[in-house]
Design a protein around this motif. Structure first.
Motif, PDB file in Angstrom:
ATOM      1  N   PRO A  12      40.887  34.208  59.587  1.00 37.72           N
ATOM      2  CA  PRO A  12      40.629  34.032  58.154  1.00 37.72           C
ATOM      3  C   PRO A  12      40.380  32.586  57.768  1.00 37.72           C
ATOM      4  O   PRO A  12      39.719  32.318  56.751  1.00 37.72           O
ATOM      5  CB  PRO A  12      41.896  34.581  57.487  1.00 37.72           C
ATOM      6  N   LEU A  13      40.860  31.630  58.572  1.00 37.47           N
ATOM      7  CA  LEU A  13      40.645  30.225  58.253  1.00 37.47           C
ATOM      8  C   LEU A  13      39.178  29.809  58.335  1.00 37.47           C
ATOM      9  O   LEU A  13      38.813  28.718  57.908  1.00 37.47           O
ATOM     10  CB  LEU A  13      41.483  29.331  59.169  1.00 37.47           C
ATOM     11  N   LEU A  14      38.327  30.672  58.886  1.00 40.87           N
ATOM     12  CA  LEU A  14      36.901  30.367  58.906  1.00 40.87           C
ATOM     13  C   LEU A  14      36.204  30.748  57.608  1.00 40.87           C
ATOM     14  O   LEU A  14      35.043  30.390  57.399  1.00 40.87           O
ATOM     15  CB  LEU A  14      36.210  31.089  60.074  1.00 40.87           C
ATOM     16  N   LEU A  15      36.883  31.457  56.724  1.00 40.09           N
ATOM     17  CA  LEU A  15      36.272  31.871  55.468  1.00 40.09           C
ATOM     18  C   LEU A  15      36.194  30.711  54.481  1.00 40.09           C
ATOM     19  O   LEU A  15      37.096  29.866  54.439  1.00 40.09           O
ATOM     20  CB  LEU A  15      37.065  33.016  54.831  1.00 40.09           C
ATOM     21  N   PRO A  16      35.134  30.654  53.672  1.00 42.87           N
ATOM     22  CA  PRO A  16      35.046  29.623  52.643  1.00 42.87           C
ATOM     23  C   PRO A  16      36.231  29.703  51.692  1.00 42.87           C
ATOM     24  O   PRO A  16      36.661  30.793  51.308  1.00 42.87           O
ATOM     25  CB  PRO A  16      33.734  29.959  51.917  1.00 42.87           C
ATOM     26  N   GLY A  17      36.782  28.560  51.351  1.00 40.82           N
ATOM     27  CA  GLY A  17      37.895  28.526  50.410  1.00 40.82           C
ATOM     28  C   GLY A  17      39.248  28.723  51.044  1.00 40.82           C
ATOM     29  O   GLY A  17      40.266  28.653  50.364  1.00 40.82           O
ATOM     30  N   GLY A  19      41.773  27.258  53.948  1.00 43.66           N
ATOM     31  CA  GLY A  19      41.956  26.122  54.848  1.00 43.66           C
ATOM     32  C   GLY A  19      40.890  25.073  54.683  1.00 43.66           C
ATOM     33  O   GLY A  19      40.435  24.470  55.653  1.00 43.66           O
ATOM     34  N   GLY A  20      40.440  24.855  53.446  1.00 42.91           N
ATOM     35  CA  GLY A  20      39.421  23.850  53.209  1.00 42.91           C
ATOM     36  C   GLY A  20      38.019  24.323  53.526  1.00 42.91           C
ATOM     37  O   GLY A  20      37.072  23.543  53.548  1.00 42.91           O
ATOM     38  N   GLY A  21      37.863  25.635  53.773  1.00 46.13           N
ATOM     39  CA  GLY A  21      36.535  26.192  54.003  1.00 46.13           C
ATOM     40  C   GLY A  21      36.088  26.123  55.449  1.00 46.13           C
ATOM     41  O   GLY A  21      35.151  26.784  55.849  1.00 46.13           O
ATOM     42  N   THR A  22      36.734  25.318  56.273  1.00 41.27           N
ATOM     43  CA  THR A  22      36.334  25.223  57.672  1.00 41.27           C
ATOM     44  C   THR A  22      37.506  25.449  58.608  1.00 41.27           C
ATOM     45  O   THR A  22      37.395  25.234  59.806  1.00 41.27           O
ATOM     46  CB  THR A  22      35.721  23.842  57.975  1.00 41.27           C
ATOM     47  N   GLY A  23      38.648  25.845  58.091  1.00 39.80           N
ATOM     48  CA  GLY A  23      39.795  26.087  58.936  1.00 39.80           C
ATOM     49  C   GLY A  23      40.543  24.825  59.297  1.00 39.80           C
ATOM     50  O   GLY A  23      41.358  24.822  60.211  1.00 39.80           O
ATOM     51  N   GLY A  24      40.294  23.729  58.556  1.00 39.33           N
ATOM     52  CA  GLY A  24      40.980  22.489  58.858  1.00 39.33           C
ATOM     53  C   GLY A  24      40.498  21.898  60.161  1.00 39.33           C
ATOM     54  O   GLY A  24      39.527  22.349  60.776  1.00 39.33           O
ATOM     55  N   ASP A  25      41.191  20.845  60.621  1.00 35.09           N
ATOM     56  CA  ASP A  25      40.764  20.147  61.824  1.00 35.09           C
ATOM     57  C   ASP A  25      40.795  21.033  63.055  1.00 35.09           C
ATOM     58  O   ASP A  25      39.944  20.908  63.941  1.00 35.09           O
ATOM     59  CB  ASP A  25      41.657  18.920  62.052  1.00 35.09           C
ATOM     60  N   ILE A  91      29.508  37.207  57.771  1.00 37.80           N
ATOM     61  CA  ILE A  91      28.607  36.875  56.670  1.00 37.80           C
ATOM     62  C   ILE A  91      28.723  35.401  56.314  1.00 37.80           C
ATOM     63  O   ILE A  91      27.719  34.715  56.063  1.00 37.80           O
ATOM     64  CB  ILE A  91      28.927  37.748  55.443  1.00 37.80           C
ATOM     65  N   SER A  92      29.937  34.862  56.301  1.00 35.31           N
ATOM     66  CA  SER A  92      30.115  33.452  55.939  1.00 35.31           C
ATOM     67  C   SER A  92      29.437  32.539  56.960  1.00 35.31           C
ATOM     68  O   SER A  92      28.869  31.502  56.593  1.00 35.31           O
ATOM     69  CB  SER A  92      31.603  33.116  55.803  1.00 35.31           C
ATOM     70  N   LEU A  93      29.475  32.899  58.245  1.00 32.99           N
ATOM     71  CA  LEU A  93      28.815  32.098  59.266  1.00 32.99           C
ATOM     72  C   LEU A  93      27.297  32.161  59.132  1.00 32.99           C
ATOM     73  O   LEU A  93      26.599  31.141  59.275  1.00 32.99           O
ATOM     74  CB  LEU A  93      29.243  32.562  60.656  1.00 32.99           C
TER      75      LEU A  93
END
Length: 236
Positions: A12-17, A19-25, A91-93
């Motif tokens: 889920p951290l890959l979803l926009p919004g 973990g900052g939209g990118t899953g963090g570092d 879809i987000s990717l």
């Protein structure tokens, strides 16, 4: 006609919004690699991207051609609604990669049998036009004491089998994954990977390129690209 496939994870951290939209570092590189792999494959001239991901059985219906699906097709190129996690991440990717073609969503039940998964993949492979697969799936979630699931000393070995299959585009090894083992190790990608195996089985042996493995959160993630081969056909 399947022109190629990109394999990516669906935390889920890959979803926009989230973990900052990118899953963090920790997951930034995973997302960036997946988006770049999609862009690279799309340059081959893709008419339709087919997103394949595991979903709860209740989220699927069956089309007239017997292919399980969830959501709608074509998709207008935006997230929303109540899509299952794997398809929402897919879809987000695709949105991030800005692919111009249409998008079709195919959800395979997490508990689908290997035979059903491979059959769905075989039918997807017969879709007309130049198609690419985006296959979403995570490996074991019991690798370490920091994993979401309780530590299992055998989880890493199971991931090694998946790793070898994805790196060498080994459809036979993916098809042989045992659903009971996937359940034991909390691996959400088994069904989707077996759809991938079915989509490439029977044709020339595929090749894999640019495989990246990581497990930053105690869950196994892969990004790789499969391409159809040009040699003799594989056994169906």
């Amino acid at each position: 006609m399947i022109v190629g496939a990109v394999v990516a994870p669906h935390p889920p951290l890959l979803l926009p919004g989230v973990g900052g939209g990118t899953g963090g570092d920790e997951l930034r590189d995973v997302r960036d690699r997946a988006v770049q792999a999609i862009r690279d494959l799309d340059r081959r001239g893709i008419d339709t991207w087919i997103v394949v991901g595991g979903v709860p059985a209740a989220a699927t219906t069956t089309t007239n051609d017997g292919i399980p699906f969830a959501g709608i097709a074509p998709w207008p190129g935006r997230t929303g609604g109540s899509l299952p996690l794997s398809l929402a991440v897919g879809i987000s990717l695709l949105d991030a990669a800005e692919v111009p073609g249409t998008v079709s969503l195919r959800g395979i039940p997490f508990d689908a049998t290997p035979q059903d998964c491979q059959g769905a993949g075989s039918r997807i492979a017969s879709v007309e036009g130049r198609c690419a697969l985006l296959v979403l799936g995570d490996g074991s979630a019991r690798r370490t004491k920091a994993s979401p699931g309780d530590f299992d000393a055998d989880a890493e070995g199971w991931d090694d089998i998946v790793d070898g299959a994805l790196r060498t585009a080994d459809t036979t090894a993916l098809a042989a994954l045992d659903p009971a083992d996937a359940d034991r190790f909390l691996a959400a990608g088994r069904a989707a990977w077996q759809v991938l195996a079915g989509a490439f089985a029977g044709g020339p042996a595929p090749t894999a390129d640019g495989t990246c493995f990581t497990a930053p959160l105690g869950v196994a993630y892969w990004v790789t690209t499969w391409s159809p081969g040009d040699g003799p056909g594989q056994p169906s």
